[in-house]
Design a protein around this motif. Structure first.
Motif, short mmCIF file in Angstrom:
data_model
loop_
_atom_site.label_atom_id
_atom_site.label_comp_id
_atom_site.label_asym_id
_atom_site.label_seq_id
_atom_site.Cartn_x
_atom_site.Cartn_y
_atom_site.Cartn_z
N LEU B 161 -1.08 9.41 -6.20
CA LEU B 161 -1.23 8.07 -5.63
C LEU B 161 -0.78 8.04 -4.17
CD1 LEU B 161 -0.10 5.80 -8.60
CD2 LEU B 161 -2.40 6.05 -7.64
N SER B 162 0.31 8.73 -3.89
CA SER B 162 0.81 8.74 -2.51
C SER B 162 -0.19 9.41 -1.58
CB SER B 162 2.15 9.50 -2.44
OG SER B 162 3.09 8.89 -3.28
N LEU B 163 -0.77 10.53 -2.05
CA LEU B 163 -1.74 11.23 -1.21
C LEU B 163 -2.97 10.36 -0.97
CD1 LEU B 163 -1.56 14.86 -2.65
CD2 LEU B 163 -0.69 14.04 -0.46
N LEU B 164 -3.36 9.65 -2.02
CA LEU B 164 -4.50 8.75 -1.88
C LEU B 164 -4.20 7.69 -0.81
CD1 LEU B 164 -7.26 8.30 -3.27
CD2 LEU B 164 -6.14 6.54 -4.65
N ALA B 165 -2.99 7.13 -0.89
CA ALA B 165 -2.61 6.13 0.09
C ALA B 165 -2.61 6.72 1.50
CB ALA B 165 -1.23 5.57 -0.24
N LEU B 166 -2.08 7.92 1.63
CA LEU B 166 -2.04 8.55 2.95
C LEU B 166 -3.44 8.84 3.47
CD1 LEU B 166 1.02 10.94 2.51
CD2 LEU B 166 0.78 9.21 4.28
N ARG B 167 -4.31 9.26 2.54
CA ARG B 167 -5.69 9.53 2.93
C ARG B 167 -6.37 8.24 3.43
NH1 ARG B 167 -9.11 13.81 4.16
NH2 ARG B 167 -9.99 12.35 5.65
N LEU C 122 -6.14 -0.35 5.34
CA LEU C 122 -6.79 -0.35 4.03
C LEU C 122 -8.28 -0.02 4.08
CD1 LEU C 122 -4.96 -3.44 2.58
CD2 LEU C 122 -4.59 -1.02 2.05
N LEU C 123 -8.97 -0.56 5.09
CA LEU C 123 -10.42 -0.34 5.14
C LEU C 123 -10.74 1.05 5.66
CD1 LEU C 123 -11.67 -3.62 6.81
CD2 LEU C 123 -12.25 -2.79 4.52
#
Lengths: 283, 310, 257
Positions: B161-167, C122-123
């Protein structure tokens, strides 16, 4: 008083670090490791040399020479290849050296703490203002102005010193004037290493010679150099004394926060005058 | 195979790993995931923001100590304590970053190192709270997460989840603006970007995710020590990112994989030699790489990733 | 000539601006006023203070004394990003672009910032303002180069890109510091004609410095001549051409026609 002696060791390490930065623009993180190697060489030399009064003094001479050789090998073998590179890469490379030298010292001398006996003539203590004070510190304190004076003479009264000061101001110009800059870099690095080695050798009889001493002295010397101004000789001297005193008195008065205080001061200096108290701003 | 396919394969492989691998390897994978997150968070600054911090251990340590203290001193369960990791780290990053982003290049690195040393010293000296050199012991997750496989899944989920957020952040307008700041702060100012504030926001985000890594590691390790904030720890994400490649988002993950496997192989045989080995690798990588962190300082034209197809 | 002290109706008014570096007085009491829609050239020999003046106006440097009004409001001491938000755009003498971003991303980023989306995390940014950015690239003649890393573009194309980046912020006043530096004569005229066209279409005010006098006299509506940090002359191209002081500075003596 012991604060002043600590300041002396710090001065030797940090003036070398500062000098190397001034000329080569490399922040040598391995400088603490040179200090450590100096102390360990002292251990071995005092053991190996015959048990005579002069042995200590010979060791004190040979240990910095050994460190100087190490510095020379590193400068010629590695640093020369990366002078034109991103300063951060240089910083990381010298960090890599910390790991390598640290492991080699561990392999050579083992994990146990060592100690160096003080020379017999200086084993006792003298009374200063009614307080007992180890004679060895008197030596260190006596040596301090001598070394500082010698350095001052080297920097301000010799052609070599003039070249070094010129190099801290404008390296390109120096090259254009036909000075062998590469050789100057090597000499400065070797000289700076020897100073760190001398600091370690001198400090060896006053501390436990141990594996962590590279990091300890590095962080403190780093503070000294930053506060005094990278590349500034006088800045290193004054700030080494200040930091040495602050550390000793700090430990007496408020032990828990003295080092925090040190780094806080450094942070303030970096924020307000990144080039240090007596340094010169970069163009 | 398309990228989504590889990604799917990887997810499946990671998901079934506990069925095939002995606990030791699950622990190794857990550590890889944590170091990978730490290095990716770090690389948000280095690779995408052009800021090299030499003190990221501070935020890792804040993230490790904050939940550990809540568990030990306030008796909170792990799952309630863990959110304190990014919060404490972000708070620290905000406080220190405010000053650090005022400087650039070498001075930026040095000030970040200085602040990290302050954190280290405070942890080391404040025995009453932090246990000083002895650290805090018995910081374990609840029984349900205690087995290597359970904690492995838990770590994988949080790291994922953290990596997704960073991405998302890297690909967002913020990420674009951050890259513009890296490339050319002066130009960035003249398109209306407040460079320092942008750097500070990136610094806080990076610190927060470093804190997540620290928190995960605390409960993985079952204890926390001042070493977490020591300057040698700060070089870990740097070396990992360097090995894996700072120019790509996934480089540090690959670096973490290589780094940990290598560490395991070397330390298994010759534990004493690992720092020597690591130091030598760092030196060789730096001397051999022609341009180092390409363009971080030099601004050499270089493709960071396939350019957007127009 | 408009009086800078009555700054109403002026897009840019400068009063008594001074800046010294060490002992050198780079800008030594400059008064300047620019009306909206002007296409103003600032010329002068090397070291006349043109670039310093630009850096002062754009907030890159702090002046020692004097005042700067932008759109009637005093902006002395505002940092560049604030000035940019108020509608000031600029380019640099040495090309200043985001070299490892594609040409498209360069312009997209400028649009994102202009529309205050640059803190959005976010976008996905890839599609945002893509059409606007492509249209702008088309306008400066870079549509075909949109996907290339801008650092590998030809020098002239990089200058065009920088122009596009500055235009993406929809400035009211555009400062161009030697926009044609390093270009072939033909390309110089092309790019300045483009600037003039865009200015004409949008009502944008442009102030530029330029070495090539052919270009200056072909494009500029008014010309200000700087010499040793002060304004030596100002006027329409024909007036400036006939000005004896200007001829002395450039040629060493007045041209007797």
């Amino acid at each position: 008083m012991s604060g002043l002696s600590v300041g002396m060791f710090l001065f030797l390490v940090s003036v070398g670090m500062s000098l190397i930065f001034g000329v080569t623009r490399i922040v040598n993180l391995a400088h603490g490791s040179f200090y450590m190697v100096g102390a360990y060489l002292m251990v071995t030399l005092v053991e190996v040399l015959p048990d005579r009064p002069w042995a200590f003094w010979v060791a004190l001479l040979l240990a910095p020479l050994g460190v100087a050789m190490l510095g020379g090998v590193i400068e010629i073998g590695l640093l020369r290849l990366i002078y034109r590179r991103d300063p951060l890469m240089q910083l990381i490379l010298t960090f890599g050296l910390i790991l390598v030298i640290g492991t080699l010292v561990l392999l050579a001398w083992g994990p146990d703490n060592k100690s160096v006996p003080r020379p017999a003539a200086l084993a006792g203590s003298v009374r200063v203002f009614g307080q007992p004070f180890p004679s060895y510190y008197v030596l260190v304190l006596g040596l301090a102005p001598l070394v500082a004076l010698a350095l001052w003479l080297v920097f301000y009264r010799t052609r070599w010193g003039m070249l070094i000061r010129a190099a801290t101001v404008d390296r390109e110009m120096l090259g254009a004037l036909g000075v062998n800059v590469a050789a100057l870099y090597t000499q400065v690095f070797v000289f700076g290493s020897a100073l760190a080695g001398l600091g370690g050798a001198l400090a060896a009889p006053t501390v436990a010679v141990a594996l962590g001493m590279d990091g300890d002295v590095l962080t403190t010397a780093f503070v000294v150099v930053v506060i005094g101004g990278l590349g500034s000789f006088a800045g290193s001297f004054i700030s080494a004394l200040l930091v040495g005193l602050l550390q000793s008195f700090g430990i007496l008065v408020f032990p828990a926060v003295s080092i925090v205080l040190l780094f806080a001061i450094m942070a303030v200096v970096l924020i307000v005058r990144p080039w240090g108290l007596l340094g010169r701003p970069e163009q | 195979m398309p990228r989504a396919g590889w990604l799917g394969l990887l997810v499946v492989a990671l998901a079934v790993a506990p069925l095939a691998l002995p606990p030791f390897f699950l622990q190794l994978l857990t550590e890889i995931a944590i170091v990978g997150l730490f290095a990716t968070a770090f690389n948000l600054l280095m690779g995408f923001g052009g800021m090299v911090s030499f003190g990221h251990a501070a935020y890792f340590a804040l993230g490790a100590y904050a939940p550990a203290l809540l568990v030990k001193r306030a008796g909170l369960p792990m799952l309630l304590a863990l959110p304190a990791a990014p919060l404490a780290a972000a708070a620290g990053a905000l406080l220190f970053g405010f000053f650090i982003v005022r400087l650039s290049h070498t001075y930026f690195a040095m000030l970040s190192l200085a602040f990290a040393q302050i954190v280290f010293t405070v942890i080391f000296k404040w025995k009453a709270l932090t246990g000083g050199d002895d650290g805090l012991l018995d910081v374990w997750p609840p029984a349900a997460l205690k087995s290597p496989a359970a904690y492995y899944y838990f770590t994988l989920a949080v790291v994922g989840l953290s990596l997704l957020a960073l991405r998302l952040i890297v690909d967002s307008p913020f990420g674009y603006a951050l890259r513009s700041v890296r490339e050319n702060p002066r130009r960035a100012r003249f398109i209306g970007i407040d460079v320092r504030r942008h750097q500070l926001v990136a610094f806080v985000i990076s610190g927060a995710f470093s804190g997540v890594a620290g928190g995960l590691f605390a409960f993985y390790n079952g204890s926390v020590f001042p070493d977490f904030a020591y300057f040698t720890k700060s070089f870990e994400p740097l070396v990992v990112a360097l090995l894996g490649g700072v120019q790509s988002f996934y480089g540090p993950l690959a670096g973490a994989f290589g780094f940990k496997i290598l560490e395991w192989l070397v330390s298994r045989q010759w534990p004493v030699y690992w720092p020597l080995f690591l130091g030598s690798i760092v030196i060789v990588v730096i001397v051999v790489l022609p341009y180092g962190f390409v363009g971080l300082a030099g601004g050499r034209p270089w493709r960071t990733r396939p350019a957007a197809k127009a | 000539m408009a009086d800078p002290s009555s700054r109403q109706g002026l897009i840019l008014a400068i009063l008594g601006l001074r800046k010294h570096f060490g002992g050198v007085q780079a800008v030594n009491g400059v008064d300047l006023s620019v009306e909206p829609g002007d296409l103003r050239a600032i010329i002068g020999p090397n070291g006349a203070g043109k670039t310093t003046l630009f850096n002062l106006i754009s907030g890159d440097l702090r002046h020692d004394t004097g005042r700067i009004y932008f759109g009637g409001e005093e902006v002395s001491g505002l940092p560049p990003h604030r000035l940019c938000r108020r509608g000031l755009g600029r380019t640099f003498q040495i090309t200043s672009i985001f070299r490892r971003l594609s040409a498209l991303e360069n312009v997209q980023t400028a649009f994102l910032s202009h529309h205050r989306r640059h803190y959005n995390i976010l976008l996905p940014a890839r599609r945002l303002y893509r059409d606007e950015a492509l249209a702008l690239l088309e306008r400066v003649g870079l549509r075909e180069q949109a996907g290339k890393p801008s650092g590998i573009l030809a020098h002239g194309d990089q200058r065009r890109l920088e122009l596009a980046i500055a235009l993406a912020g929809a400035p009211r006043l555009l400062l161009l510091d030697e926009p044609t530096a390093g270009m072939a004569p033909r390309e110089r005229h092309e790019i300045m004609a483009l600037v003039a066209r865009i200015a004409g279409d949008t009502g944008l005010t442009v102030v530029f410095t330029e070495h090539d006098m052919d270009v200056v006299f072909a494009v500029a509506r008014r010309i200000t001549v700087l010499h040793q940090g002060t304004v030596l002359a100002e006027g329409a191209p024909a007036e400036v051409r006939a000005n004896g002081d200007v001829q002395r500075v450039y040629l060493g003596q007045p041209v007797t026609a």
